[in-house]
Scaffold this motif. Sequence first.
Motif, PDB file in Angstrom:
ATOM      1  N   ASN A  47       0.802  -1.182  -0.027  1.00 54.40           N
ATOM      2  CA  ASN A  47      -0.230   0.024  -0.025  1.00 54.40           C
ATOM      3  C   ASN A  47       0.873   1.403  -0.054  1.00 54.40           C
ATOM      4  O   ASN A  47       0.415   2.259  -0.318  1.00 54.40           O
ATOM      5  CB  ASN A  47      -0.873   0.168   1.339  1.00 54.40           C
ATOM      6  CG  ASN A  47      -1.876  -0.909   1.264  1.00 54.40           C
ATOM      7  OD1 ASN A  47      -2.327  -1.891   0.245  1.00 54.40           O
ATOM      8  ND2 ASN A  47      -2.589  -1.216   2.357  1.00 54.40           N
ATOM      9  N   HIS A  48       2.064   1.245   0.522  1.00 57.79           N
ATOM     10  CA  HIS A  48       2.825   2.357   0.813  1.00 57.79           C
ATOM     11  C   HIS A  48       4.212   2.574   0.192  1.00 57.79           C
ATOM     12  O   HIS A  48       5.021   3.294   0.163  1.00 57.79           O
ATOM     13  CB  HIS A  48       3.119   2.563   2.509  1.00 57.79           C
ATOM     14  CG  HIS A  48       1.764   2.584   2.974  1.00 57.79           C
ATOM     15  ND1 HIS A  48       0.918   3.737   2.963  1.00 57.79           N
ATOM     16  CD2 HIS A  48       1.105   1.617   3.824  1.00 57.79           C
ATOM     17  CE1 HIS A  48      -0.122   3.532   3.776  1.00 57.79           C
ATOM     18  NE2 HIS A  48       0.043   2.315   4.184  1.00 57.79           N
ATOM     19  N   GLY A  49       4.461   1.375  -0.534  1.00 62.52           N
ATOM     20  CA  GLY A  49       5.675   1.258  -1.435  1.00 62.52           C
ATOM     21  C   GLY A  49       6.850   1.210  -0.557  1.00 62.52           C
ATOM     22  O   GLY A  49       8.086   1.610  -1.280  1.00 62.52           O
ATOM     23  N   ILE A  50       6.854   1.007   0.616  1.00 71.68           N
ATOM     24  CA  ILE A  50       7.995   0.899   1.522  1.00 71.68           C
ATOM     25  C   ILE A  50       8.432  -0.775   1.648  1.00 71.68           C
ATOM     26  O   ILE A  50       7.702  -1.472   2.317  1.00 71.68           O
ATOM     27  CB  ILE A  50       7.478   1.366   2.947  1.00 71.68           C
ATOM     28  CG1 ILE A  50       7.207   2.639   2.920  1.00 71.68           C
ATOM     29  CG2 ILE A  50       8.795   1.040   3.741  1.00 71.68           C
ATOM     30  CD1 ILE A  50       6.536   3.242   4.096  1.00 71.68           C
ATOM     31  N   THR A  51       9.437  -0.813   0.937  1.00 72.23           N
ATOM     32  CA  THR A  51       9.908  -2.160   0.760  1.00 72.23           C
ATOM     33  C   THR A  51      10.983  -2.834   1.536  1.00 72.23           C
ATOM     34  O   THR A  51      11.620  -4.006   1.749  1.00 72.23           O
ATOM     35  CB  THR A  51      10.047  -2.622  -0.806  1.00 72.23           C
ATOM     36  OG1 THR A  51      11.126  -1.947  -1.287  1.00 72.23           O
ATOM     37  CG2 THR A  51       8.857  -2.601  -1.494  1.00 72.23           C
ATOM     38  N   ASN A  52      12.036  -1.709   1.862  1.00 70.21           N
ATOM     39  CA  ASN A  52      13.128  -1.807   2.762  1.00 70.21           C
ATOM     40  C   ASN A  52      12.687  -2.123   3.994  1.00 70.21           C
ATOM     41  O   ASN A  52      12.924  -1.194   5.042  1.00 70.21           O
ATOM     42  CB  ASN A  52      14.051  -0.465   2.378  1.00 70.21           C
ATOM     43  CG  ASN A  52      15.232  -0.987   2.979  1.00 70.21           C
ATOM     44  OD1 ASN A  52      15.998  -1.962   3.317  1.00 70.21           O
ATOM     45  ND2 ASN A  52      15.969   0.141   3.509  1.00 70.21           N
ATOM     46  N   VAL A  53      12.163  -3.311   4.102  1.00 72.01           N
ATOM     47  CA  VAL A  53      11.373  -3.690   5.530  1.00 72.01           C
ATOM     48  C   VAL A  53      11.838  -4.953   6.117  1.00 72.01           C
ATOM     49  O   VAL A  53      12.107  -5.867   5.174  1.00 72.01           O
ATOM     50  CB  VAL A  53       9.886  -3.726   5.500  1.00 72.01           C
ATOM     51  CG1 VAL A  53       9.271  -4.152   6.649  1.00 72.01           C
ATOM     52  CG2 VAL A  53       9.429  -2.473   4.813  1.00 72.01           C
ATOM     53  N   ALA A  54      12.368  -5.000   7.478  1.00 71.02           N
ATOM     54  CA  ALA A  54      12.395  -6.347   7.914  1.00 71.02           C
ATOM     55  C   ALA A  54      11.305  -6.580   9.050  1.00 71.02           C
ATOM     56  O   ALA A  54      11.172  -5.855   9.452  1.00 71.02           O
ATOM     57  CB  ALA A  54      13.885  -6.344   8.491  1.00 71.02           C
ATOM     58  N   VAL A  55      11.088  -7.828   9.076  1.00 70.11           N
ATOM     59  CA  VAL A  55      10.447  -8.408  10.312  1.00 70.11           C
ATOM     60  C   VAL A  55      11.513  -9.446  10.862  1.00 70.11           C
ATOM     61  O   VAL A  55      11.884 -10.315  10.443  1.00 70.11           O
ATOM     62  CB  VAL A  55       9.241  -9.414   9.672  1.00 70.11           C
ATOM     63  CG1 VAL A  55       8.527  -9.859  10.762  1.00 70.11           C
ATOM     64  CG2 VAL A  55       8.355  -8.464   8.616  1.00 70.11           C
ATOM     65  N   VAL A  56      11.615  -9.071  12.317  1.00 71.89           N
ATOM     66  CA  VAL A  56      12.558  -9.705  13.074  1.00 71.89           C
ATOM     67  C   VAL A  56      11.680 -10.514  14.222  1.00 71.89           C
ATOM     68  O   VAL A  56      10.586 -10.119  14.641  1.00 71.89           O
ATOM     69  CB  VAL A  56      13.445  -9.026  13.902  1.00 71.89           C
ATOM     70  CG1 VAL A  56      14.449  -8.433  12.838  1.00 71.89           C
ATOM     71  CG2 VAL A  56      12.975  -7.948  14.523  1.00 71.89           C
ATOM     72  N   GLU A  57      11.742 -11.963  14.062  1.00 68.81           N
ATOM     73  CA  GLU A  57      10.804 -12.864  14.995  1.00 68.81           C
ATOM     74  C   GLU A  57      11.811 -13.810  15.846  1.00 68.81           C
ATOM     75  O   GLU A  57      12.906 -14.282  15.262  1.00 68.81           O
ATOM     76  CB  GLU A  57      10.083 -13.688  14.106  1.00 68.81           C
ATOM     77  CG  GLU A  57       9.583 -14.963  14.513  1.00 68.81           C
ATOM     78  CD  GLU A  57       8.648 -14.760  15.654  1.00 68.81           C
ATOM     79  OE1 GLU A  57       7.871 -13.661  15.737  1.00 68.81           O
ATOM     80  OE2 GLU A  57       8.739 -15.487  16.953  1.00 68.81           O
TER      81      GLU A  57
END
Lengths: 409, 94
Positions: A47-57
Motif C-alpha cells: 500500500n505504501h511502497g515501503i519495501t526496505n523492511v525487515a520482520v524480526v521474529e
Amino acid sequence: MTVTEGFGSADHPPFLWRDPTPKSSYDVVVVGGGGHGLATAYYLARNHGITNVAVVERGWLAGGNMARNTTVIRSNYLWDESAAIYEHALKLWETLPQELDYDILFSQRGVMNLCHTLGDVRGAKRRVYANQLDGVDAEWLEPDDIARICPIVDLSPDVRYPVLGATFQPRGGIAKHDYVAWAYARAADALGVDLIQHAEVTGFELDGDRVTGVVTTKGRIGAGKVALVAAGHTSVLASMLGIRLPLQSHPLQALVSELLEPVHPTVVMSNAVHVYVSQAHKGELVMGAGLDPPNGYSQRGSFHVIEHQLAAAIELFPIFARAHVLRTWAGIVDVAPDASPIIGTTPIRDLFLDCGWGTGGFKATPSSGWVMAATVAAGEPHELARPYALSRFTTGALIDEHGAAGVAH
Amino acid sequence: MLLIPCPWCGPRAEIEFRYGGQAHVAYPADPETVDDAAWADYVFMRDNPKGPFAERWVHAAGCRRWFNVVRDTLTNEVSAWYPAGAPRPGAAAS
C-alpha cells in the motif's frame, strides 16, 4: 493452485520465502513475525511502497498466537470504533485468497452467539441492532432458527442453562491460520521484505527521543522506524524502553478433538456456559473458552479451565460426549482493560505500537496490518486506529468490548 | 493447576482462589491533587513482567482472606507468600 474448500488441504506453492541475512539497516523494522507483523510488512510494501523492511521474529514465523488461535473470524462488536476496524478486516478477508493468490480456506459458515439468560438476550439484541446500524450483517435467531442452522445444539428447555436465542453473523467463519500467515509472508517476501527468524530483540538503540535501531540475537539492525507487533511479549519489549502499558499477559488455552466426519456446520459461541466450538476443515472440533486468570508467559494453562470448557461443550452439544481430546495448548494474549487493542504512536519518536488484541487478534489480522502499515508510513494514526491510541487510558475514552469479546477476562 | 500457598491454610489448588492482579498498587495518598496521567497510571497501568511478579490472591473457597504471592510468570515457581499489607520480602522499604 486449486481451490479446495471443504475437508481437503490446499496445494502449497513451491516456494514461500527466502532466509536472508539481515542488512545493517532498514527503513522499517517490524518486531514480531506473527500474523499481524507479517500483514503489517506486507501492507507497508503493497500500500505504501515501503519495501526496505525487515520482520524480526524470536522464534519461527507465526509460531506464537498465530499457531494457537481458534481461527474464528467475525466483526460483530458493539461500538462504532470496533465495528469499523473489525468490519474492515472482514471485508479484506473476503478478497484475501485472491489478493495473496493463496487458498487460505476462508469459509464463511457463520458465527452464532448463544444467549442463556434474559440479560444475555437484551445485551445480544442491543449488539445486533448496533451492528445493523454499523453496516455489519447481524441477525437475531429464535431457538427454531438455531435448530435449522445448527441441529446439534441442545435446545431442550430443561437443561441447566436453556438456550433462549442467539445472534448470527452469516459472513463470519473460519480460515486456516497457518496458511494465512504463510500467504502474507510469501507475498511480503516477494515484494522485497526480509523475514528474519530466530532473531530475538534484546534492546533498542535511541538517539535522544527517537528510536534508531534494534539489538537482536543476530546483531544490531538500524531502523528508520520500529513497529512493535509482538502480542503477549509487547510489555517485555516496551519495558526495555521505559514505556508502561495497560496490558496484562495471560495464557489462553484451546484444544482439539480427534478428526471427525463433518458434524458441526457453523461456529457456536456461548459466553454464559462458556465455550466456543467450530470444526476445522480437516475434521477436528476446535474449542476455546476463557483465559487463565493469573498473568503468565508459560504458554500453558491450568487443567481446570479445560475441564470447564469441556463440560460446557457437552452441555451444549451432547453429541460430543464421546469425542476425545487430542491435544491442548495455550498462547500468551496481551489484554487491555477495555478488551480493545492499542494502535498508534508512542512517547518515543519513530516507535509505533500495535498490541492489546487480547483474545481476538486472529480475526483482525488483515485490518491490524493495514492500519498499522498506514500509521507507520504516515507517522500518525490511520483513521481507524485513532480511537485506539494509548492516550485513551488518560482521557477515559475507553472502547469497552468485554461483552462482544466472547471470552471471559 | 497451580498450587497456591495460602498463608493461613497452606498450599491449596488454584481453583479455590480468585486472582487480584498486581500487588502493592497504592491508592494515591492525596487524590485531589492527582492529574489525569497519574490517575491513568494508578487505574490502568500495570507491571507485566516475564519473571517474578508480586500478585494478589484471595482464598475464595477457603478462609476468604486476601494475601500476596511472588510467582514467576514464566516458570510458575512461587518464591514468597505473605499477608496483604506486609511488604514484599526482600524489597527495599518505601
